[in-house]
Design a protein around this motif. Structure first.
Motif, PDB file in Angstrom:
ATOM      1  N   VAL A 262     -12.862 -40.727 -17.276  1.00 30.09           N
ATOM      2  CA  VAL A 262     -12.384 -41.522 -16.138  1.00 30.09           C
ATOM      3  C   VAL A 262     -11.465 -40.682 -15.255  1.00 30.09           C
ATOM      4  O   VAL A 262     -10.560 -40.006 -15.738  1.00 30.09           O
ATOM      5  CB  VAL A 262     -11.625 -42.764 -16.645  1.00 30.09           C
ATOM      6  N   LYS A 263     -11.715 -40.757 -13.944  1.00 28.51           N
ATOM      7  CA  LYS A 263     -10.813 -40.124 -12.984  1.00 28.51           C
ATOM      8  C   LYS A 263     -10.387 -41.162 -11.964  1.00 28.51           C
ATOM      9  O   LYS A 263     -11.214 -41.917 -11.438  1.00 28.51           O
ATOM     10  CB  LYS A 263     -11.475 -38.948 -12.269  1.00 28.51           C
ATOM     11  N   ALA A 264      -9.083 -41.204 -11.684  1.00 31.14           N
ATOM     12  CA  ALA A 264      -8.526 -42.165 -10.729  1.00 31.14           C
ATOM     13  C   ALA A 264      -8.006 -41.444  -9.492  1.00 31.14           C
ATOM     14  O   ALA A 264      -7.276 -40.451  -9.599  1.00 31.14           O
ATOM     15  CB  ALA A 264      -7.398 -42.965 -11.377  1.00 31.14           C
ATOM     16  N   PHE A 265      -8.390 -41.942  -8.323  1.00 33.78           N
ATOM     17  CA  PHE A 265      -7.879 -41.455  -7.041  1.00 33.78           C
ATOM     18  C   PHE A 265      -6.916 -42.509  -6.517  1.00 33.78           C
ATOM     19  O   PHE A 265      -7.291 -43.682  -6.375  1.00 33.78           O
ATOM     20  CB  PHE A 265      -9.016 -41.244  -6.053  1.00 33.78           C
ATOM     21  N   ILE A 266      -5.691 -42.099  -6.229  1.00 36.71           N
ATOM     22  CA  ILE A 266      -4.636 -43.065  -5.909  1.00 36.71           C
ATOM     23  C   ILE A 266      -3.944 -42.715  -4.603  1.00 36.71           C
ATOM     24  O   ILE A 266      -3.596 -41.550  -4.355  1.00 36.71           O
ATOM     25  CB  ILE A 266      -3.597 -43.130  -7.050  1.00 36.71           C
ATOM     26  N   VAL A 267      -3.767 -43.739  -3.775  1.00 40.54           N
ATOM     27  CA  VAL A 267      -2.925 -43.620  -2.584  1.00 40.54           C
ATOM     28  C   VAL A 267      -1.597 -44.292  -2.912  1.00 40.54           C
ATOM     29  O   VAL A 267      -1.558 -45.456  -3.315  1.00 40.54           O
ATOM     30  CB  VAL A 267      -3.567 -44.302  -1.362  1.00 40.54           C
ATOM     31  N   LYS A 268      -0.518 -43.541  -2.750  1.00 38.53           N
ATOM     32  CA  LYS A 268       0.802 -44.065  -3.114  1.00 38.53           C
ATOM     33  C   LYS A 268       1.361 -45.002  -2.039  1.00 38.53           C
ATOM     34  O   LYS A 268       1.221 -44.756  -0.847  1.00 38.53           O
ATOM     35  CB  LYS A 268       1.794 -42.916  -3.295  1.00 38.53           C
ATOM     36  N   LYS A 269       2.014 -46.051  -2.516  1.00 38.07           N
ATOM     37  CA  LYS A 269       2.875 -46.850  -1.650  1.00 38.07           C
ATOM     38  C   LYS A 269       4.301 -46.326  -1.764  1.00 38.07           C
ATOM     39  O   LYS A 269       5.040 -46.257  -0.780  1.00 38.07           O
ATOM     40  CB  LYS A 269       2.812 -48.320  -2.063  1.00 38.07           C
ATOM     41  N   ASP A 270       4.668 -45.951  -2.980  1.00 36.11           N
ATOM     42  CA  ASP A 270       5.974 -45.349  -3.267  1.00 36.11           C
ATOM     43  C   ASP A 270       5.774 -43.852  -3.476  1.00 36.11           C
ATOM     44  O   ASP A 270       5.087 -43.434  -4.416  1.00 36.11           O
ATOM     45  CB  ASP A 270       6.568 -45.990  -4.529  1.00 36.11           C
ATOM     46  N   LYS A 271       6.348 -43.043  -2.600  1.00 39.43           N
ATOM     47  CA  LYS A 271       6.137 -41.598  -2.676  1.00 39.43           C
ATOM     48  C   LYS A 271       6.694 -40.988  -3.965  1.00 39.43           C
ATOM     49  O   LYS A 271       6.327 -39.873  -4.345  1.00 39.43           O
ATOM     50  CB  LYS A 271       6.778 -40.907  -1.465  1.00 39.43           C
TER      51      LYS A 271
ATOM     52  N   MET B 102      -8.717 -44.852 -20.637  1.00 40.35           N
ATOM     53  CA  MET B 102      -7.600 -44.197 -19.944  1.00 40.35           C
ATOM     54  C   MET B 102      -8.103 -43.134 -18.970  1.00 40.35           C
ATOM     55  O   MET B 102      -9.040 -42.392 -19.281  1.00 40.35           O
ATOM     56  CB  MET B 102      -6.682 -43.517 -20.971  1.00 40.35           C
ATOM     57  N   PRO B 103      -7.487 -43.013 -17.792  1.00 40.43           N
ATOM     58  CA  PRO B 103      -7.843 -41.911 -16.892  1.00 40.43           C
ATOM     59  C   PRO B 103      -7.536 -40.561 -17.541  1.00 40.43           C
ATOM     60  O   PRO B 103      -6.446 -40.366 -18.084  1.00 40.43           O
ATOM     61  CB  PRO B 103      -6.955 -42.139 -15.670  1.00 40.43           C
ATOM     62  N   LYS B 104      -8.503 -39.676 -17.500  1.00 34.83           N
ATOM     63  CA  LYS B 104      -8.294 -38.313 -17.978  1.00 34.83           C
ATOM     64  C   LYS B 104      -7.678 -37.465 -16.865  1.00 34.83           C
ATOM     65  O   LYS B 104      -6.915 -36.535 -17.113  1.00 34.83           O
ATOM     66  CB  LYS B 104      -9.634 -37.712 -18.411  1.00 34.83           C
ATOM     67  N   PHE B 105      -8.036 -37.822 -15.628  1.00 34.11           N
ATOM     68  CA  PHE B 105      -7.530 -37.104 -14.464  1.00 34.11           C
ATOM     69  C   PHE B 105      -7.026 -38.103 -13.430  1.00 34.11           C
ATOM     70  O   PHE B 105      -7.587 -39.188 -13.266  1.00 34.11           O
ATOM     71  CB  PHE B 105      -8.628 -36.236 -13.827  1.00 34.11           C
ATOM     72  N   ILE B 106      -5.961 -37.720 -12.740  1.00 32.46           N
ATOM     73  CA  ILE B 106      -5.427 -38.509 -11.633  1.00 32.46           C
ATOM     74  C   ILE B 106      -5.250 -37.584 -10.432  1.00 32.46           C
ATOM     75  O   ILE B 106      -4.711 -36.484 -10.555  1.00 32.46           O
ATOM     76  CB  ILE B 106      -4.077 -39.159 -11.997  1.00 32.46           C
ATOM     77  N   GLU B 107      -5.737 -38.042  -9.291  1.00 34.11           N
ATOM     78  CA  GLU B 107      -5.582 -37.258  -8.060  1.00 34.11           C
ATOM     79  C   GLU B 107      -4.974 -38.161  -6.988  1.00 34.11           C
ATOM     80  O   GLU B 107      -5.479 -39.248  -6.710  1.00 34.11           O
ATOM     81  CB  GLU B 107      -6.940 -36.737  -7.591  1.00 34.11           C
ATOM     82  N   PHE B 108      -3.885 -37.701  -6.397  1.00 35.14           N
ATOM     83  CA  PHE B 108      -3.249 -38.461  -5.325  1.00 35.14           C
ATOM     84  C   PHE B 108      -3.868 -38.068  -3.987  1.00 35.14           C
ATOM     85  O   PHE B 108      -4.106 -36.891  -3.722  1.00 35.14           O
ATOM     86  CB  PHE B 108      -1.740 -38.213  -5.309  1.00 35.14           C
TER      87      PHE B 108
END
Length: 293
Positions: free
Chosen positions: A232-241, A261-267
């Protein structure tokens, strides 16, 4: 189709928002029209409730908000209810079904988290990979038939044969019936992630991550991995920097089993979206494949 013909049927004035991604302009329009019905996708409702100015809109006339096109996240539905005093009800359909198949009632018997009940003259069944009709609570592909279902793709019999079984249309969505006949969508069949033979549905992971206050938007896909096939990989846009990967992972550990669980996270600064604001996982997958070459 829902907006043009649905609103015409009830005698409502329709206000077309030509670019809903311009949230500040959108909110100005909402302020100038005492609206009673609003339809949109999860990303649209999320974008509205995240804007402080949205709290100054008059919701006195609002009777119903309807979501479709993608899964409605619980965090978004809860915040909408808190700000407007109204629930968002979900409906479901596809271009091939002109476009509606199911919808929640709007008489107080709606069931949040489901896509509701079949609309009149429409049959829905849940079918396993082996072709068996599933019972209550059993996952499978959603098949539908009714007067609104297409006869086939124009001049494309090969693709038509793939999705049609007689007069039944195979939607490509995975779901199940609950004990009251309401339908719950789990995810797109093609977007299911296979982690060492275990099924992971992106919607579930996205819904968990979206509950974090510091998350604005999230998209989840499966990426190739030498040990488990996919992870699993999650791409996230932050609201809180100040939101960190560590905070997200701890939150996921508290709410998900290990293989989900996400193995990778990319902002990201933003996520790819359709013209109506639906997050396009397929574009994220294309990027990942291109980067792996």
């Amino acid at each position: 189709t829902v907006n043009c013909f649905g609103m015409l049927k009830i005698g409502a004035k329709s206000v077309l928002i030509t670019d809903p991604r311009k949230m500040d302009d959108f909110i100005k329009v909402l302020k100038s029209h005492p609206f009673s019905v609003i339809t949109g996708v999860n990303t649209l409702f999320n974008g509205l409730v995240q804007r402080p100015e949205f709290q100054n809109v008059n919701f006195e006339h609002l009777k119903v908000a309807v979501a479709g096109g993608m899964a409605l996240q619980k965090a978004v539905a809860d915040k909408w209810k808190y700000l407007t005093g109204n629930d968002i009800v979900e409906g479901y359909g596809l271009s091939e079904t002109s476009p509606l198949l199911t919808c929640n009632p709007i008489d107080g018997t709606e069931k949040l988290g489901t896509i509701g009940l079949p609309v009149p003259s429409t049959e829905i069944k849940i079918v396993s990979d082996e072709g068996a009709t599933q019972g209550v609570g059993e996952f499978g592909e959603i098949w539908a038939r009714g007067p609104q279902v297409m006869m086939g793709y124009w001049q494309n019999p090969k693709e038509t044969d793939i999705v049609m079984e007689g007069d039944w249309f195979k939607t490509g969505d995975i779901g199940f019936f609950d004990s009251e006949g309401f339908i719950k969508i789990v995810d797109r069949k093609k977007e299911m992630i296979n982690v060492s033979g275990m099924k992971v549905f992106p919607n579930e992971v996205e819904d968990v991550i979206a509950q974090l206050e510091g998350v604005l938007e999230v998209g989840v896909i499966g990426v190739a991995h030498k040990n488990s096939g996919e992870v699993v990989k999650a791409f996230i846009v932050k609201k809180d920097k100040n939101l960190t990967e560590e905070v997200i992972m701890k939150h996921c550990r508290d709410h998900l089993v290990a293989y989900k669980m996400p193995k990778f996270i990319e902002f990201r600064e933003e996520l790819p979206k359709s013209t109506v604001g639906k997050i396009l996982r397929k574009e994220l997958r294309k990027e990942e494949i291109a980067n792996a070459l």
